[in-house]
Design an enzyme around this catalytic site. Structure first.
Site, PDB file in Angstrom:
ATOM      1  N   LYS A   1      12.634 -12.972 -11.767  1.00  0.00           N
ATOM      2  CA  LYS A   1      12.260 -12.837 -12.970  1.00  0.00           C
ATOM      3  C   LYS A   1      12.771 -11.767 -13.890  1.00  0.00           C
ATOM      4  CE  LYS A   1       7.849 -11.473 -11.600  1.00  0.00           C
ATOM      5  NZ  LYS A   1       8.388 -11.439  -9.969  1.00  0.00           N
TER       6      LYS A   1
ATOM      7  N   ARG B   1      -0.925 -10.602 -14.188  1.00  0.00           N
ATOM      8  CA  ARG B   1      -0.875 -10.830 -12.819  1.00  0.00           C
ATOM      9  C   ARG B   1      -2.257 -11.134 -12.099  1.00  0.00           C
ATOM     10  NH1 ARG B   1       4.235  -7.702 -11.806  1.00  0.00           N
ATOM     11  NH2 ARG B   1       4.727  -7.760  -9.774  1.00  0.00           N
TER      12      ARG B   1
ATOM     13  N   ARG C   1      17.452  -5.887  -2.547  1.00  0.00           N
ATOM     14  CA  ARG C   1      17.437  -5.581  -3.964  1.00  0.00           C
ATOM     15  C   ARG C   1      17.919  -4.182  -4.071  1.00  0.00           C
ATOM     16  NH1 ARG C   1      12.706  -7.124  -7.774  1.00  0.00           N
ATOM     17  NH2 ARG C   1      11.368  -5.555  -6.473  1.00  0.00           N
TER      18      ARG C   1
ATOM     19  N   ARG D   1      14.112   0.551  -4.402  1.00  0.00           N
ATOM     20  CA  ARG D   1      12.599   0.883  -4.826  1.00  0.00           C
ATOM     21  C   ARG D   1      11.891   1.093  -3.643  1.00  0.00           C
ATOM     22  NH1 ARG D   1      10.909  -3.879  -8.834  1.00  0.00           N
ATOM     23  NH2 ARG D   1       8.764  -3.638  -7.670  1.00  0.00           N
TER      24      ARG D   1
ATOM     25  N   ARG E   1       2.881  -6.927  -0.847  1.00  0.00           N
ATOM     26  CA  ARG E   1       3.015  -7.476  -2.200  1.00  0.00           C
ATOM     27  C   ARG E   1       2.904  -9.137  -2.368  1.00  0.00           C
ATOM     28  NH1 ARG E   1       8.387  -4.842  -3.215  1.00  0.00           N
ATOM     29  NH2 ARG E   1       8.238  -6.111  -5.061  1.00  0.00           N
TER      30      ARG E   1
HETATM   31  P1  ADP Z   1      11.823 -10.263  -9.638  1.00  0.00           P
HETATM   32  O1  ADP Z   1      11.829  -9.487 -10.971  1.00  0.00           O
HETATM   33  O2  ADP Z   1      11.046 -11.527  -9.806  1.00  0.00           O
HETATM   34  O3  ADP Z   1      10.983  -9.208  -8.817  1.00  0.00           O
HETATM   35  P2  ADP Z   1      14.391  -9.680  -9.335  1.00  0.00           P
HETATM   36  O4  ADP Z   1      15.088 -10.211 -10.503  1.00  0.00           O
HETATM   37  O5  ADP Z   1      14.426  -8.204  -9.206  1.00  0.00           O
HETATM   38  O6  ADP Z   1      13.062 -10.398  -8.978  1.00  0.00           O
HETATM   39  O7  ADP Z   1      15.257 -10.293  -7.993  1.00  0.00           O
HETATM   40  C1  ADP Z   1      14.893  -9.840  -6.803  1.00  0.00           C
HETATM   41  C2  ADP Z   1      16.196  -9.769  -5.914  1.00  0.00           C
HETATM   42  O8  ADP Z   1      16.737 -11.178  -5.870  1.00  0.00           O
HETATM   43  C3  ADP Z   1      17.347  -8.937  -6.622  1.00  0.00           C
HETATM   44  O9  ADP Z   1      18.050  -8.339  -5.747  1.00  0.00           O
HETATM   45  C4  ADP Z   1      18.231 -10.189  -7.327  1.00  0.00           C
HETATM   46  O10 ADP Z   1      19.606  -9.560  -7.405  1.00  0.00           O
HETATM   47  C5  ADP Z   1      18.258 -11.286  -6.367  1.00  0.00           C
HETATM   48  N1  ADP Z   1      18.070 -12.355  -6.933  1.00  0.00           N
HETATM   49  C6  ADP Z   1      17.717 -12.733  -8.070  1.00  0.00           C
HETATM   50  N2  ADP Z   1      18.155 -14.097  -8.328  1.00  0.00           N
HETATM   51  C7  ADP Z   1      18.706 -14.655  -7.362  1.00  0.00           C
HETATM   52  C8  ADP Z   1      19.076 -15.995  -6.954  1.00  0.00           C
HETATM   53  N3  ADP Z   1      19.141 -17.009  -7.835  1.00  0.00           N
HETATM   54  N4  ADP Z   1      19.825 -16.280  -6.061  1.00  0.00           N
HETATM   55  C9  ADP Z   1      19.817 -14.905  -5.054  1.00  0.00           C
HETATM   56  N5  ADP Z   1      19.381 -13.552  -5.499  1.00  0.00           N
HETATM   57  C10 ADP Z   1      18.852 -13.593  -6.445  1.00  0.00           C
HETATM   58  P1  ADP Z   2       7.973  -7.466  -8.707  1.00  0.00           P
HETATM   59  O1  ADP Z   2       9.445  -7.007  -8.584  1.00  0.00           O
HETATM   60  O2  ADP Z   2       7.492  -7.239  -7.333  1.00  0.00           O
HETATM   61  O3  ADP Z   2       7.798  -8.481  -9.362  1.00  0.00           O
HETATM   62  P2  ADP Z   2       7.182  -5.372 -10.745  1.00  0.00           P
HETATM   63  O4  ADP Z   2       8.276  -4.344 -10.993  1.00  0.00           O
HETATM   64  O5  ADP Z   2       6.898  -6.384 -11.652  1.00  0.00           O
HETATM   65  O6  ADP Z   2       7.491  -5.936  -9.342  1.00  0.00           O
HETATM   66  O7  ADP Z   2       5.744  -4.475 -10.496  1.00  0.00           O
HETATM   67  C1  ADP Z   2       6.136  -3.344  -9.404  1.00  0.00           C
HETATM   68  C2  ADP Z   2       4.565  -2.969  -9.375  1.00  0.00           C
HETATM   69  O8  ADP Z   2       4.014  -2.526 -10.485  1.00  0.00           O
HETATM   70  C3  ADP Z   2       3.903  -3.946  -8.789  1.00  0.00           C
HETATM   71  O9  ADP Z   2       3.591  -4.193  -7.578  1.00  0.00           O
HETATM   72  C4  ADP Z   2       2.353  -3.505  -9.365  1.00  0.00           C
HETATM   73  O10 ADP Z   2       1.979  -2.297  -8.483  1.00  0.00           O
HETATM   74  C5  ADP Z   2       2.654  -2.715 -10.596  1.00  0.00           C
HETATM   75  N1  ADP Z   2       2.776  -3.818 -11.772  1.00  0.00           N
HETATM   76  C6  ADP Z   2       3.508  -4.411 -12.548  1.00  0.00           C
HETATM   77  N2  ADP Z   2       3.148  -5.130 -13.445  1.00  0.00           N
HETATM   78  C7  ADP Z   2       1.619  -5.062 -13.118  1.00  0.00           C
HETATM   79  C8  ADP Z   2       0.512  -5.941 -13.592  1.00  0.00           C
HETATM   80  N3  ADP Z   2       0.716  -6.670 -14.736  1.00  0.00           N
HETATM   81  N4  ADP Z   2      -0.848  -5.761 -13.001  1.00  0.00           N
HETATM   82  C9  ADP Z   2      -0.900  -4.847 -12.317  1.00  0.00           C
HETATM   83  N5  ADP Z   2       0.367  -3.832 -11.578  1.00  0.00           N
HETATM   84  C10 ADP Z   2       1.385  -4.295 -12.194  1.00  0.00           C
END
Ligand code: ADP
Ligand code: ADP
Ligand code: ZN
Length: 215
Positions: free
Chosen positions: A13, A88, A127, A159, A170
């Site tokens: 995302k 969420r 990541r 992280r 998670r």
């Molecule tokens: P989210 O915001 O949904 O938690 P991220 O965008 O941070 O996910 O992506 C999670 C991890 O996967 C990061 O290390 C990112 O560089 C990697 N990643 C994202 N998209 C892809 C993809 N299409 N193929 C492989 N790795 C990816």
């Molecule tokens: P991910 O890469 O797992 O999608 P985010 O960066 O979006 O993670 O979120 C990291 C953490 O921040 C979550 O595990 C949660 O603790 C908190 N968080 C983020 N967005 C929300 C939400 N909409 N509701 C509740 N907690 C949230």
């Protein structure tokens, strides 16, 4: 264009939202980024949120609802928004609905990025983040210079919640509390599923094709 980018932790995302926000000129609103900024700055919100984030739990709904309401009322959302990490839970989605009615900016589409659990664990454990919000992967999406952000030159870090035990928690929380939103938005005829296991570019093209319909 009013969009929710939906998907489990590690679906991509944040990676996609950064690019899409530039392409479509709408703000990327990541509740995770906002919470982490508050943790870094040691605000009251940050102190409270950290307890939950470190355990892989969700921060309470009331906190998130207040936060997203304030953010969506900012002037840069006038032409739309790209939500990442919100909603969420069902109560968060219901509250969003009310807020969006109030500000007359209803959702156009919820894009669900679908990725298998094994792939998610590999993505999250490799990541690396920058405090500017960019995310990298040690194998799949490495920065030009090891440990350094391409975008801002910042030092990359892992992280606290990207450790195996917290990742698993998670994913459990996602299945129990967040995944039900897929049916919720399907019923509202807002959901579009896309395959998220392709390359970053392939996924970007797939999402762009959908977003182009709402330009
Ligand atoms: P989210 O915001 O949904 O938690 P991220 O965008 O941070 O996910 O992506 C999670 C991890 O996967 C990061 O290390 C990112 O560089 C990697 N990643 C994202 N998209 C892809 C993809 N299409 N193929 C492989 N790795 C990816
Ligand atoms: P991910 O890469 O797992 O999608 P985010 O960066 O979006 O993670 O979120 C990291 C953490 O921040 C979550 O595990 C949660 O603790 C908190 N968080 C983020 N967005 C929300 C939400 N909409 N509701 C509740 N907690 C949230
Ligand atoms: Zn950076």
């Amino acid at each position: 264009m009013n969009v929710v980018l939906f998907g489990p932790p590690g679906a991509g995302k944040g990676t996609q939202a950064k690019e899409l926000s530039q392409k479509y000129d709408i703000p990327h609103i990541s509740t995770g980024d906002i919470l982490r900024a508050n943790v870094r700055e040691g605000t009251e919100l940050g102190l409270k949120a950290k307890e939950y984030m470190d355990k892989g739990e969700l921060v309470p709904d009331q906190v998130l609802i207040g936060l997203i309401k304030d953010r969506l009322e900012e002037p840069d959302c006038a032409n739309g928004y790209l939500l990442d990490g919100y909603p969420r839970t069902i109560p968060q989605a219901d509250a969003l609905d009310d807020i969006l009615k109030e500000i007359s900016k209803p959702l156009d589409v919820v894009v669900n990025i679908d990725v298998s659990d094994e792939e998610l664990i590999g993505r999250l454990s490799g990541r690396r983040m920058c405090k500017c919000g960019e995310s990298y992967h040690i194998m799949f999406n490495s920065p030009k210079e090891e440990g350094v952000c391409n975008a801002c030159g910042g030092q990359l870090y892992q992280r606290d919640d990207d450790r195996e035990d917290v990742i698993r928690q998670r994913l459990v929380v996602y299945s129990e509390k967040t995944k039900p939103l897929i049916d919720y938005y399907e019923e509202k005829e807002l959901l579009v599923n896309i395959a998220g296991n392709g390359t970053v570019n392939e996924v970007f093209e797939a999402i762009s094709e959908i977003m182009d319909r709402y330009k």
